[in-house]
Design a protein around this motif. Structure first.
Motif, PDB file in Angstrom:
ATOM      1  N   THR A 169     -44.746  20.799  -5.766  1.00 40.06           N
ATOM      2  CA  THR A 169     -45.562  19.737  -5.179  1.00 40.06           C
ATOM      3  C   THR A 169     -44.691  18.632  -4.607  1.00 40.06           C
ATOM      4  N   SER A 170     -43.597  18.308  -5.310  1.00 41.78           N
ATOM      5  CA  SER A 170     -42.692  17.265  -4.816  1.00 41.78           C
ATOM      6  C   SER A 170     -42.021  17.677  -3.511  1.00 41.78           C
ATOM      7  N   SER A 171     -41.787  18.963  -3.328  1.00 44.91           N
ATOM      8  CA  SER A 171     -41.213  19.427  -2.067  1.00 44.91           C
ATOM      9  C   SER A 171     -42.198  19.215  -0.919  1.00 44.91           C
ATOM     10  N   VAL A 172     -43.476  19.408  -1.206  1.00 41.90           N
ATOM     11  CA  VAL A 172     -44.514  19.180  -0.188  1.00 41.90           C
ATOM     12  C   VAL A 172     -44.597  17.694   0.165  1.00 41.90           C
ATOM     13  N   THR A 173     -44.607  16.823  -0.845  1.00 39.11           N
ATOM     14  CA  THR A 173     -44.678  15.381  -0.566  1.00 39.11           C
ATOM     15  C   THR A 173     -43.421  14.894   0.153  1.00 39.11           C
ATOM     16  N   ALA A 174     -42.259  15.477  -0.180  1.00 36.12           N
ATOM     17  CA  ALA A 174     -41.030  15.106   0.526  1.00 36.12           C
ATOM     18  C   ALA A 174     -41.116  15.496   2.001  1.00 36.12           C
ATOM     19  N   HIS A 175     -41.686  16.656   2.265  1.00 35.30           N
ATOM     20  CA  HIS A 175     -41.853  17.095   3.660  1.00 35.30           C
ATOM     21  C   HIS A 175     -42.772  16.142   4.420  1.00 35.30           C
ATOM     22  N   PHE A 176     -43.892  15.773   3.814  1.00 30.58           N
ATOM     23  CA  PHE A 176     -44.816  14.870   4.493  1.00 30.58           C
ATOM     24  C   PHE A 176     -44.217  13.475   4.673  1.00 30.58           C
ATOM     25  N   ALA A 177     -43.357  13.061   3.736  1.00 27.93           N
ATOM     26  CA  ALA A 177     -42.658  11.787   3.904  1.00 27.93           C
ATOM     27  C   ALA A 177     -41.744  11.838   5.123  1.00 27.93           C
ATOM     28  N   HIS A 178     -41.042  12.963   5.298  1.00 25.65           N
ATOM     29  CA  HIS A 178     -40.162  13.119   6.453  1.00 25.65           C
ATOM     30  C   HIS A 178     -40.962  13.145   7.755  1.00 25.65           C
ATOM     31  N   VAL A 179     -42.091  13.829   7.742  1.00 27.81           N
ATOM     32  CA  VAL A 179     -42.962  13.861   8.925  1.00 27.81           C
ATOM     33  C   VAL A 179     -43.456  12.458   9.255  1.00 27.81           C
ATOM     34  N   ALA A 180     -43.840  11.696   8.222  1.00 28.57           N
ATOM     35  CA  ALA A 180     -44.303  10.330   8.446  1.00 28.57           C
ATOM     36  C   ALA A 180     -43.212   9.461   9.056  1.00 28.57           C
ATOM     37  N   LEU A 181     -41.971   9.667   8.636  1.00 36.61           N
ATOM     38  CA  LEU A 181     -40.865   8.911   9.203  1.00 36.61           C
ATOM     39  C   LEU A 181     -40.679   9.249  10.677  1.00 36.61           C
ATOM     40  N   GLU A 182     -40.743  10.535  11.014  1.00 35.57           N
ATOM     41  CA  GLU A 182     -40.574  10.941  12.404  1.00 35.57           C
ATOM     42  C   GLU A 182     -41.711  10.434  13.277  1.00 35.57           C
ATOM     43  N   GLU A 183     -42.894  10.249  12.689  1.00 34.53           N
ATOM     44  CA  GLU A 183     -44.028   9.698  13.431  1.00 34.53           C
ATOM     45  C   GLU A 183     -44.110   8.183  13.318  1.00 34.53           C
ATOM     46  N   ASN A 184     -43.131   7.590  12.602  1.00 32.14           N
ATOM     47  CA  ASN A 184     -43.039   6.137  12.423  1.00 32.14           C
ATOM     48  C   ASN A 184     -44.284   5.548  11.744  1.00 32.14           C
ATOM     49  N   LYS A 185     -44.818   6.285  10.772  1.00 31.51           N
ATOM     50  CA  LYS A 185     -45.958   5.815   9.993  1.00 31.51           C
ATOM     51  C   LYS A 185     -45.430   5.333   8.646  1.00 31.51           C
ATOM     52  N   ARG A 186     -45.093   4.047   8.562  1.00 27.05           N
ATOM     53  CA  ARG A 186     -44.369   3.510   7.421  1.00 27.05           C
ATOM     54  C   ARG A 186     -45.189   3.538   6.136  1.00 27.05           C
ATOM     55  N   GLY A 187     -46.478   3.280   6.230  1.00 29.59           N
ATOM     56  CA  GLY A 187     -47.307   3.280   5.030  1.00 29.59           C
ATOM     57  C   GLY A 187     -47.349   4.645   4.371  1.00 29.59           C
ATOM     58  N   ARG A 188     -47.596   5.683   5.177  1.00 32.65           N
ATOM     59  CA  ARG A 188     -47.633   7.040   4.639  1.00 32.65           C
ATOM     60  C   ARG A 188     -46.258   7.445   4.126  1.00 32.65           C
ATOM     61  N   VAL A 256     -36.249   2.151   2.755  1.00 28.06           N
ATOM     62  CA  VAL A 256     -37.493   2.141   3.531  1.00 28.06           C
ATOM     63  C   VAL A 256     -38.207   0.803   3.366  1.00 28.06           C
ATOM     64  N   LEU A 257     -38.231   0.268   2.141  1.00 21.36           N
ATOM     65  CA  LEU A 257     -38.868  -1.025   1.898  1.00 21.36           C
ATOM     66  C   LEU A 257     -38.177  -2.153   2.678  1.00 21.36           C
ATOM     67  N   LYS A 258     -36.882  -2.000   2.917  1.00 22.15           N
ATOM     68  CA  LYS A 258     -36.137  -3.008   3.673  1.00 22.15           C
ATOM     69  C   LYS A 258     -36.230  -2.799   5.183  1.00 22.15           C
ATOM     70  N   GLY A 259     -37.006  -1.787   5.595  1.00 22.26           N
ATOM     71  CA  GLY A 259     -37.203  -1.557   7.020  1.00 22.26           C
ATOM     72  C   GLY A 259     -36.172  -0.666   7.669  1.00 22.26           C
ATOM     73  N   HIS A 260     -35.353   0.012   6.870  1.00 26.25           N
ATOM     74  CA  HIS A 260     -34.347   0.902   7.434  1.00 26.25           C
ATOM     75  C   HIS A 260     -35.005   2.188   7.947  1.00 26.25           C
ATOM     76  N   PHE A 261     -34.274   2.907   8.756  1.00 23.51           N
ATOM     77  CA  PHE A 261     -34.634   4.205   9.315  1.00 23.51           C
ATOM     78  C   PHE A 261     -35.643   4.072  10.459  1.00 23.51           C
ATOM     79  N   SER A 262     -35.515   4.987  11.367  1.00 22.02           N
ATOM     80  CA  SER A 262     -36.428   5.104  12.506  1.00 22.02           C
ATOM     81  C   SER A 262     -36.428   6.564  12.917  1.00 22.02           C
ATOM     82  N   PRO A 263     -37.367   6.974  13.777  1.00 23.03           N
ATOM     83  CA  PRO A 263     -37.346   8.367  14.223  1.00 23.03           C
ATOM     84  C   PRO A 263     -36.025   8.772  14.873  1.00 23.03           C
TER      85      PRO A 263
END
Length: 293
Positions: A169-188, A256-263
């Motif tokens: 399950t953690s592998s699935v949530t990690a994947h969706f976290a990466h997808v959210a980063l690439e889509e620049n959806k910070r909340g997700r 991520v909380l400090k605003g680092h990373f972008s697509p």
């Protein structure tokens, strides 16, 4: 070729962190080896303290080295070419980890497929087997040692199965976290990454509970012959890798909380995600070949 076709390639100044890391790994190796010997023989020594010192030095090194890397990245010193170099380096590092676990799985398969049948009299070896271990039964798990001590094999149901579900399950949530980063959806991104960290911590907590249960109630210890040795070697090293992966994800969460990373600039997060998926795959293999088969 014109100058515009060239990219700058940042070369950092000399760093003390590789030397500090080498000292940490040396202390961990010496401390862990002595700690296991002392625990097995029931002696008191300094193995545990040396191991603890190595872990502290390693933690100090990681903080310092990560801080330097983060400062360089956020200052715009890293180019696209350097990013490709980082990805190649991380790929080779994961490959080295694959070989690391391949050696331990090789030891497990050797014991199961070659050594145990050989002691049982396979390959016209009945006389030699009778001399080495009279009355030996070629079965796996090998729950009896040459001195007659018996133990109980760890089944796949219960805690191991729960940990498998948690880690997958953690592998699935990690994947969706990466997808959210690439889509620049910070909340997700924060939600999925936070869930991944919680699942990793749950896995580690249940593994500690499993070890306590094995030692106190099942008699499954490091002294339980080749089965106990391979069981704790494989699951223990995997647990260490899950611990390091969880620390990486926690660092990514604070970044991520400090605003680092972008697509466009996300190598550190990507590397942590690769590592996490790697430890998940290793656990699936462990669950099949150590717990089920």
């Amino acid at each position: 070729m014109s100058e515009q076709q060239y990219q700058k390639y940042y070369v950092p100044a000399q760093s003390p962190w590789p030397f500090v890391g080498a000292v940490a790994l040396f202390l961990i190796a010496v401390g862990a080896g002595n700690f296991v010997i002392e625990t097995t023989k029931g002696k008191e020594g300094f193995g545990g303290w040396i191991l603890l010192a190595g872990l502290v030095v390693l933690f100090y090194m990681l903080i310092g080295w990560f801080k330097n890397q983060i400062d360089e990245s956020m200052s715009g010193m890293h180019s696209e070419q350097l990013g490709r170099s980082y990805r190649q380096g991380m790929s080779w590092f994961i490959f080295s980890e694959v070989m690391f676990f391949a050696a331990f799985f090789g030891a497990l398969f050797y014991a199961r497929v070659i050594a145990v049948p050989w002691l049982g009299g396979a390959s016209n070896n009945a006389m030699t087997a009778e001399v080495l271990w009279p009355g030996f039964e070629a079965i796996w798990p090998l729950v009896k040692t040459p001195d007659g001590t018996t133990t109980t094999a760890m089944g796949w149901f219960g805690l191991p199965l729960a940990n498998t579900i948690i880690l997958l399950t953690s592998s699935v949530t990690a994947h969706f976290a990466h997808v959210a980063l690439e889509e620049n959806k910070r909340g997700r991104l924060k939600l999925m990454l936070g869930l991944t960290i919680l699942l990793g911590l749950c896995f580690l907590g249940l593994q500690v509970e499993e070890y306590v249960h094995a030692y106190r109630e099942m008699g499954l210890t490091l002294q339980s012959g080749v089965y106990g040795n391979t069981f704790f070697m494989l699951t223990g090293f995997h647990g260490l890798h899950v611990t390091l992966g969880t620390l990486l994800l926690i660092i990514m969460f604070f970044r991520v909380l400090k605003g680092h990373f972008s697509p466009q600039n996300q190598f550190a997060f990507q590397a942590a995600s690769w590592y996490w998926h790697f430890v998940d795959v290793v656990w699936v293999l462990l669950f099949v070949f150590v717990y089920i088969l």
